[in-house]
Design an enzyme around this catalytic site. Sequence first.
Site, PDB file in Angstrom:
ATOM      1  N   ASN A   7       0.871  -1.171   0.000  1.00 13.81           N
ATOM      2  CA  ASN A   7       0.000   0.000   0.000  1.00 13.81           C
ATOM      3  C   ASN A   7       0.911   1.224   0.000  1.00 13.81           C
ATOM      4  O   ASN A   7       1.535   1.530   1.011  1.00 13.81           O
ATOM      5  CB  ASN A   7      -0.889  -0.026   1.249  1.00 13.81           C
ATOM      6  CG  ASN A   7      -1.661   1.268   1.437  1.00 13.81           C
ATOM      7  OD1 ASN A   7      -1.740   2.097   0.535  1.00 13.81           O
ATOM      8  ND2 ASN A   7      -2.238   1.440   2.624  1.00 13.81           N
ATOM      9  N   LYS A   9       0.080   4.249  -0.233  1.00 15.10           N
ATOM     10  CA  LYS A   9      -0.549   5.454   0.344  1.00 15.10           C
ATOM     11  C   LYS A   9      -0.300   6.640  -0.597  1.00 15.10           C
ATOM     12  O   LYS A   9      -0.237   6.431  -1.811  1.00 15.10           O
ATOM     13  CB  LYS A   9      -0.037   5.698   1.770  1.00 15.10           C
ATOM     14  CG  LYS A   9      -0.155   4.428   2.621  1.00 15.10           C
ATOM     15  CD  LYS A   9       0.045   4.621   4.093  1.00 15.10           C
ATOM     16  CE  LYS A   9      -0.108   3.278   4.793  1.00 15.10           C
ATOM     17  NZ  LYS A   9      -0.027   3.388   6.246  1.00 15.10           N
ATOM     18  N   HIS A  85      -9.541   1.314   4.587  1.00 20.89           N
ATOM     19  CA  HIS A  85      -8.261   1.433   5.297  1.00 20.89           C
ATOM     20  C   HIS A  85      -8.442   2.363   6.501  1.00 20.89           C
ATOM     21  O   HIS A  85      -9.234   3.306   6.459  1.00 20.89           O
ATOM     22  CB  HIS A  85      -7.182   1.973   4.347  1.00 20.89           C
ATOM     23  CG  HIS A  85      -5.815   1.934   4.962  1.00 20.89           C
ATOM     24  ND1 HIS A  85      -5.351   2.934   5.777  1.00 20.89           N
ATOM     25  CD2 HIS A  85      -4.849   0.995   4.915  1.00 20.89           C
ATOM     26  CE1 HIS A  85      -4.139   2.604   6.196  1.00 20.89           C
ATOM     27  NE2 HIS A  85      -3.814   1.443   5.696  1.00 20.89           N
ATOM     28  N   GLU A  87      -6.821   4.762   7.560  1.00 23.46           N
ATOM     29  CA  GLU A  87      -6.626   6.197   7.311  1.00 23.46           C
ATOM     30  C   GLU A  87      -7.863   6.807   6.647  1.00 23.46           C
ATOM     31  O   GLU A  87      -8.160   7.981   6.841  1.00 23.46           O
ATOM     32  CB  GLU A  87      -5.346   6.411   6.483  1.00 23.46           C
ATOM     33  CG  GLU A  87      -4.116   6.186   7.362  1.00 23.46           C
ATOM     34  CD  GLU A  87      -2.915   5.585   6.667  1.00 23.46           C
ATOM     35  OE1 GLU A  87      -2.819   5.652   5.434  1.00 23.46           O
ATOM     36  OE2 GLU A  87      -2.061   5.006   7.381  1.00 23.46           O
ATOM     37  N   GLU A 154      -5.752  -4.997  10.358  1.00 24.50           N
ATOM     38  CA  GLU A 154      -4.737  -3.973  10.601  1.00 24.50           C
ATOM     39  C   GLU A 154      -5.011  -3.286  11.940  1.00 24.50           C
ATOM     40  O   GLU A 154      -5.864  -2.392  12.011  1.00 24.50           O
ATOM     41  CB  GLU A 154      -4.752  -2.942   9.468  1.00 24.50           C
ATOM     42  CG  GLU A 154      -4.376  -3.534   8.119  1.00 24.50           C
ATOM     43  CD  GLU A 154      -3.683  -2.510   7.239  1.00 24.50           C
ATOM     44  OE1 GLU A 154      -2.600  -2.814   6.733  1.00 24.50           O
ATOM     45  OE2 GLU A 154      -4.213  -1.399   7.083  1.00 24.50           O
ATOM     46  N   GLY A 160       2.376   2.008  10.861  1.00 24.42           N
ATOM     47  CA  GLY A 160       3.398   3.041  10.708  1.00 24.42           C
ATOM     48  C   GLY A 160       4.123   3.370  12.004  1.00 24.42           C
ATOM     49  O   GLY A 160       4.904   4.315  12.073  1.00 24.42           O
ATOM     50  N   SER A 196       3.188  -2.374  10.259  1.00 33.05           N
ATOM     51  CA  SER A 196       4.619  -2.471  10.576  1.00 33.05           C
ATOM     52  C   SER A 196       5.251  -3.806  10.173  1.00 33.05           C
ATOM     53  O   SER A 196       6.105  -4.330  10.880  1.00 33.05           O
ATOM     54  CB  SER A 196       4.854  -2.171  12.057  1.00 33.05           C
ATOM     55  OG  SER A 196       4.422  -0.859  12.356  1.00 33.05           O
TER      56      SER A 196
END
Length: 234
Positions: A7, A9, A85, A87, A154, A160, A196
């Site tokens: 991904n 992003k 996702h 985010e 996730e 991250g 991660s």
Amino acid sequence: MKVIAGNWKMNGTRTGLTDMVAALQNVETENKIILCVPYTMLGVESNRIYMGAQDVSTHDHGAYTGEVSAQMVAATGAKYVIVGHSERRQYHNETNDIVRQKVTAALSAGLTPIVCVGETMDEKQAGKTMEIIESGVKESIPNDTNKNIIVAYEPRWAIGAGLTPTKEEIAEAHKLIADTLMSMGLSGTPILYGASVKGSNAAEIMSIPNVDGVLVGGASLKPDDFIPIITSVK
Ligand code: PGA
């Protein structure tokens, strides 16, 4: 065979993607490689990597400035799209209800949605991890879904952050997702772990039961980081 999905992003360039495609061309693996990139990079061709987008509109077409439909993504040759996702959930207020509409749009355009679920740190600390995962799966996937779907667990607090849950926590989450999918008639659906993931932990994570692959953010941007993940498992 595992699924190794990247991904990107809002990172990278079309040239960078072309370089990645070239770098992966001769990597020996039987794993399925997917790269979910910004819309503007879709259309880069590869016989090794399946391309995907990172979001789609709930709508087919029309006066929705800035939106991109699932049909438009499919027309580029992309086969996958990440939906829900964390985010998108965090910065664009996407709920399970919206995610479900996007999954429907993706499926009707022939795309395979990679549906993300996972708990925030607050939810984890409140002991709600299992509840959030189960409702995420049940509410984000339409009832009449065929099997053309992937789910990604996730944990939002680990994305991250260089943090990963324990092996036991991952195993417990993936077992719950597998059981929930089975109760929905979707047994056999691949379940990816994301947050991660890097070359040094990928093999161990993918050895956990019900982990069928990984969804990789930061470490999918450069061949030197991504290739060790791809080759960490058969
Ligand atoms: P990360 O991101 O690998 O950089 O933690 C994972 C993701 O957001 O899909």
